[in-house]
Design a protein around this motif. Structure first.
Motif, PDB file in Angstrom:
ATOM      1  N   GLU A 135      32.190  42.737  34.676  1.00 46.07           N
ATOM      2  CA  GLU A 135      31.430  42.186  36.049  1.00 46.07           C
ATOM      3  C   GLU A 135      30.497  41.541  36.654  1.00 46.07           C
ATOM      4  OE1 GLU A 135      32.161  44.742  39.849  1.00 46.07           O
ATOM      5  OE2 GLU A 135      30.343  44.247  40.159  1.00 46.07           O
ATOM      6  N   LEU A 136      29.445  42.176  35.417  1.00 46.06           N
ATOM      7  CA  LEU A 136      28.104  41.230  35.495  1.00 46.06           C
ATOM      8  C   LEU A 136      27.902  40.053  34.357  1.00 46.06           C
ATOM      9  CD1 LEU A 136      26.182  44.578  36.168  1.00 46.06           C
ATOM     10  CD2 LEU A 136      26.038  43.167  37.923  1.00 46.06           C
ATOM     11  N   GLY A 137      28.461  39.949  33.591  1.00 43.08           N
ATOM     12  CA  GLY A 137      28.596  39.342  32.430  1.00 43.08           C
ATOM     13  C   GLY A 137      27.696  39.476  31.183  1.00 43.08           C
ATOM     14  N   VAL A 138      27.722  40.853  31.005  1.00 48.96           N
ATOM     15  CA  VAL A 138      26.777  41.383  30.192  1.00 48.96           C
ATOM     16  C   VAL A 138      27.485  42.197  29.105  1.00 48.96           C
ATOM     17  CG1 VAL A 138      24.603  40.994  31.164  1.00 48.96           C
ATOM     18  CG2 VAL A 138      25.257  43.291  31.643  1.00 48.96           C
ATOM     19  N   ARG A 139      26.968  42.685  27.911  1.00 49.38           N
ATOM     20  CA  ARG A 139      27.497  43.632  27.979  1.00 49.38           C
ATOM     21  C   ARG A 139      27.150  45.456  27.636  1.00 49.38           C
ATOM     22  NH1 ARG A 139      29.660  44.484  21.558  1.00 49.38           N
ATOM     23  NH2 ARG A 139      29.802  46.921  21.283  1.00 49.38           N
ATOM     24  N   ILE A 140      27.102  46.544  27.698  1.00 50.58           N
ATOM     25  CA  ILE A 140      26.757  47.860  28.404  1.00 50.58           C
ATOM     26  C   ILE A 140      27.337  49.168  27.622  1.00 50.58           C
ATOM     27  CG2 ILE A 140      25.745  49.728  29.845  1.00 50.58           C
ATOM     28  CD1 ILE A 140      26.212  47.100  32.157  1.00 50.58           C
ATOM     29  N   ASP A 141      26.641  49.194  27.205  1.00 45.88           N
ATOM     30  CA  ASP A 141      26.884  50.103  25.562  1.00 45.88           C
ATOM     31  C   ASP A 141      26.560  51.049  26.080  1.00 45.88           C
ATOM     32  OD1 ASP A 141      29.328  48.915  23.654  1.00 45.88           O
ATOM     33  OD2 ASP A 141      26.886  47.862  23.433  1.00 45.88           O
ATOM     34  N   ALA A 142      26.746  52.534  25.620  1.00 50.75           N
ATOM     35  CA  ALA A 142      26.503  54.142  25.991  1.00 50.75           C
ATOM     36  C   ALA A 142      26.638  54.676  24.997  1.00 50.75           C
ATOM     37  CB  ALA A 142      26.723  55.069  27.694  1.00 50.75           C
ATOM     38  N   GLN A 143      25.495  55.304  24.782  1.00 51.76           N
ATOM     39  CA  GLN A 143      25.779  56.479  23.213  1.00 51.76           C
ATOM     40  C   GLN A 143      25.220  57.690  24.012  1.00 51.76           C
ATOM     41  OE1 GLN A 143      23.954  53.982  20.146  1.00 51.76           O
ATOM     42  NE2 GLN A 143      26.321  53.739  19.305  1.00 51.76           N
ATOM     43  N   MET A 157      16.430  78.017  38.001  1.00 47.98           N
ATOM     44  CA  MET A 157      17.329  77.601  35.883  1.00 47.98           C
ATOM     45  C   MET A 157      17.574  76.547  35.782  1.00 47.98           C
ATOM     46  SD  MET A 157      17.893  79.703  32.926  1.00 47.98           S
ATOM     47  CE  MET A 157      16.627  80.931  33.457  1.00 47.98           C
ATOM     48  N   GLY A 158      17.033  75.314  35.616  1.00 48.18           N
ATOM     49  CA  GLY A 158      17.813  74.340  35.449  1.00 48.18           C
ATOM     50  C   GLY A 158      18.840  73.597  34.188  1.00 48.18           C
ATOM     51  N   THR A 159      19.642  72.615  33.917  1.00 46.26           N
ATOM     52  CA  THR A 159      20.429  72.796  32.709  1.00 46.26           C
ATOM     53  C   THR A 159      19.341  71.689  31.749  1.00 46.26           C
ATOM     54  OG1 THR A 159      22.602  72.621  33.956  1.00 46.26           O
ATOM     55  CG2 THR A 159      22.359  71.764  32.008  1.00 46.26           C
ATOM     56  N   ALA A 160      19.543  71.859  30.614  1.00 45.40           N
ATOM     57  CA  ALA A 160      18.774  71.015  29.973  1.00 45.40           C
ATOM     58  C   ALA A 160      19.325  70.168  29.433  1.00 45.40           C
ATOM     59  CB  ALA A 160      19.315  71.975  28.193  1.00 45.40           C
ATOM     60  N   PRO A 161      18.850  69.282  29.653  1.00 46.48           N
ATOM     61  CA  PRO A 161      18.646  67.434  29.386  1.00 46.48           C
ATOM     62  C   PRO A 161      19.402  67.754  28.448  1.00 46.48           C
ATOM     63  CG  PRO A 161      16.465  67.935  29.194  1.00 46.48           C
ATOM     64  CD  PRO A 161      16.495  69.344  29.309  1.00 46.48           C
ATOM     65  N   GLU A 162      20.872  66.193  28.095  1.00 45.87           N
ATOM     66  CA  GLU A 162      21.514  65.967  27.662  1.00 45.87           C
ATOM     67  C   GLU A 162      21.681  64.328  28.283  1.00 45.87           C
ATOM     68  OE1 GLU A 162      26.629  66.348  26.295  1.00 45.87           O
ATOM     69  OE2 GLU A 162      25.399  67.630  27.523  1.00 45.87           O
ATOM     70  N   ARG A 163      20.912  63.880  27.044  1.00 44.11           N
ATOM     71  CA  ARG A 163      20.599  62.761  26.943  1.00 44.11           C
ATOM     72  C   ARG A 163      21.873  61.990  26.429  1.00 44.11           C
ATOM     73  NH1 ARG A 163      13.900  62.457  26.345  1.00 44.11           N
ATOM     74  NH2 ARG A 163      15.556  62.664  23.829  1.00 44.11           N
ATOM     75  N   ILE A 164      21.779  59.941  27.475  1.00 41.62           N
ATOM     76  CA  ILE A 164      22.728  59.379  26.647  1.00 41.62           C
ATOM     77  C   ILE A 164      21.516  58.159  26.066  1.00 41.62           C
ATOM     78  CG2 ILE A 164      25.082  59.582  27.335  1.00 41.62           C
ATOM     79  CD1 ILE A 164      24.770  57.937  29.888  1.00 41.62           C
ATOM     80  N   ILE A 165      21.970  56.627  25.751  1.00 40.17           N
ATOM     81  CA  ILE A 165      21.508  55.394  24.942  1.00 40.17           C
ATOM     82  C   ILE A 165      22.390  54.803  25.839  1.00 40.17           C
ATOM     83  CG2 ILE A 165      19.765  53.660  23.307  1.00 40.17           C
ATOM     84  CD1 ILE A 165      19.290  57.598  23.816  1.00 40.17           C
ATOM     85  N   VAL A 166      21.594  54.024  27.005  1.00 38.25           N
ATOM     86  CA  VAL A 166      22.335  52.722  27.293  1.00 38.25           C
ATOM     87  C   VAL A 166      21.862  51.770  27.084  1.00 38.25           C
ATOM     88  CG1 VAL A 166      22.760  51.792  29.627  1.00 38.25           C
ATOM     89  CG2 VAL A 166      22.702  54.447  28.913  1.00 38.25           C
ATOM     90  N   THR A 167      22.439  50.725  26.577  1.00 41.14           N
ATOM     91  CA  THR A 167      21.793  49.063  25.953  1.00 41.14           C
ATOM     92  C   THR A 167      22.489  48.230  27.075  1.00 41.14           C
ATOM     93  OG1 THR A 167      23.450  48.797  24.266  1.00 41.14           O
ATOM     94  CG2 THR A 167      20.903  50.166  23.810  1.00 41.14           C
ATOM     95  N   VAL A 168      21.820  47.644  27.197  1.00 39.99           N
ATOM     96  CA  VAL A 168      22.440  45.998  27.969  1.00 39.99           C
ATOM     97  C   VAL A 168      22.155  44.753  27.642  1.00 39.99           C
ATOM     98  CG1 VAL A 168      22.800  45.159  30.206  1.00 39.99           C
ATOM     99  CG2 VAL A 168      22.086  47.893  30.564  1.00 39.99           C
ATOM    100  N   LEU A 169      23.327  43.892  26.925  1.00 42.33           N
ATOM    101  CA  LEU A 169      22.243  42.835  26.295  1.00 42.33           C
ATOM    102  C   LEU A 169      23.123  41.293  27.068  1.00 42.33           C
ATOM    103  CD1 LEU A 169      23.024  43.478  22.623  1.00 42.33           C
ATOM    104  CD2 LEU A 169      20.460  43.372  24.150  1.00 42.33           C
ATOM    105  N   GLY A 170      22.461  40.745  27.636  1.00 46.78           N
ATOM    106  CA  GLY A 170      22.833  39.197  28.232  1.00 46.78           C
ATOM    107  C   GLY A 170      22.123  38.562  28.864  1.00 46.78           C
ATOM    108  N   LYS A 171      22.770  37.510  29.530  1.00 40.99           N
ATOM    109  CA  LYS A 171      22.440  36.703  30.236  1.00 40.99           C
ATOM    110  C   LYS A 171      21.050  37.141  31.767  1.00 40.99           C
ATOM    111  CE  LYS A 171      21.729  32.100  31.670  1.00 40.99           C
ATOM    112  NZ  LYS A 171      23.130  30.575  31.613  1.00 40.99           N
ATOM    113  N   ASP A 172      20.245  37.165  31.482  1.00 42.74           N
ATOM    114  CA  ASP A 172      19.348  37.562  33.123  1.00 42.74           C
ATOM    115  C   ASP A 172      20.130  36.764  34.126  1.00 42.74           C
ATOM    116  OD1 ASP A 172      17.338  39.439  34.123  1.00 42.74           O
ATOM    117  OD2 ASP A 172      15.988  37.857  34.215  1.00 42.74           O
ATOM    118  N   ARG A 173      20.058  37.471  35.292  1.00 46.05           N
ATOM    119  CA  ARG A 173      20.612  37.118  36.341  1.00 46.05           C
ATOM    120  C   ARG A 173      19.993  38.276  37.438  1.00 46.05           C
ATOM    121  NH1 ARG A 173      25.898  39.242  37.782  1.00 46.05           N
ATOM    122  NH2 ARG A 173      26.508  38.011  39.706  1.00 46.05           N
ATOM    123  N   VAL A 174      20.443  37.929  38.626  1.00 47.82           N
ATOM    124  CA  VAL A 174      20.099  39.114  39.636  1.00 47.82           C
ATOM    125  C   VAL A 174      20.704  39.519  39.774  1.00 47.82           C
ATOM    126  CG1 VAL A 174      19.622  39.341  42.489  1.00 47.82           C
ATOM    127  CG2 VAL A 174      18.523  37.432  40.762  1.00 47.82           C
TER     128      VAL A 174
END
Length: 94
Positions: free
Chosen positions: A75-83, A1-18
């Motif tokens: 480190e990557l030069g982008v903005r990362i948010d998680a909610q 029996m698994g644990t019910a999913p608990e989800r987050i939303i991660v957003t990433v904005l910035g200049k694209d790069r590898v």
């Protein structure tokens, strides 16, 4: 029996790069967070990405995960948010 999913939303904005997706995914994997869905678009040279991830098996609390994602973003030069999904839905309801 698994644990019910608990989800987050991660957003990433910035200049694209590898390595941006790899960088975000590596932080999530380090803490046993499962990516459920991912979408991205490139507008001119800018990246807009959103991820939905399951943190039910995460090895750190949400604040620590958010700090580590933000640090990776610097480190990557982008903005990362998680909610948490509940916060995201509450903030975006009309």
């Amino acid at each position: 029996m698994g644990t019910a999913p608990e989800r987050i939303i991660v957003t990433v904005l910035g200049k694209d790069r590898v390595g941006i997706i790899a960088g975000v995914a590596s932080v999530l994997a380090e803490h046993n967070v499962n990516i459920l869905d991912i979408s991205q678009t490139i507008l001119q040279e800018f990246l807009a990405m959103i991820m939905i991830a399951d943190i039910s098996q995460c090895t750190v609390d949400l604040n620590t995960l958010k700090e580590r994602l933000a640090a990776k973003g610097r480190e990557l030069g982008v903005r990362i948010d998680a909610q948490h999904e509940d916060v995201f839905l509450y903030m975006h309801r009309i």
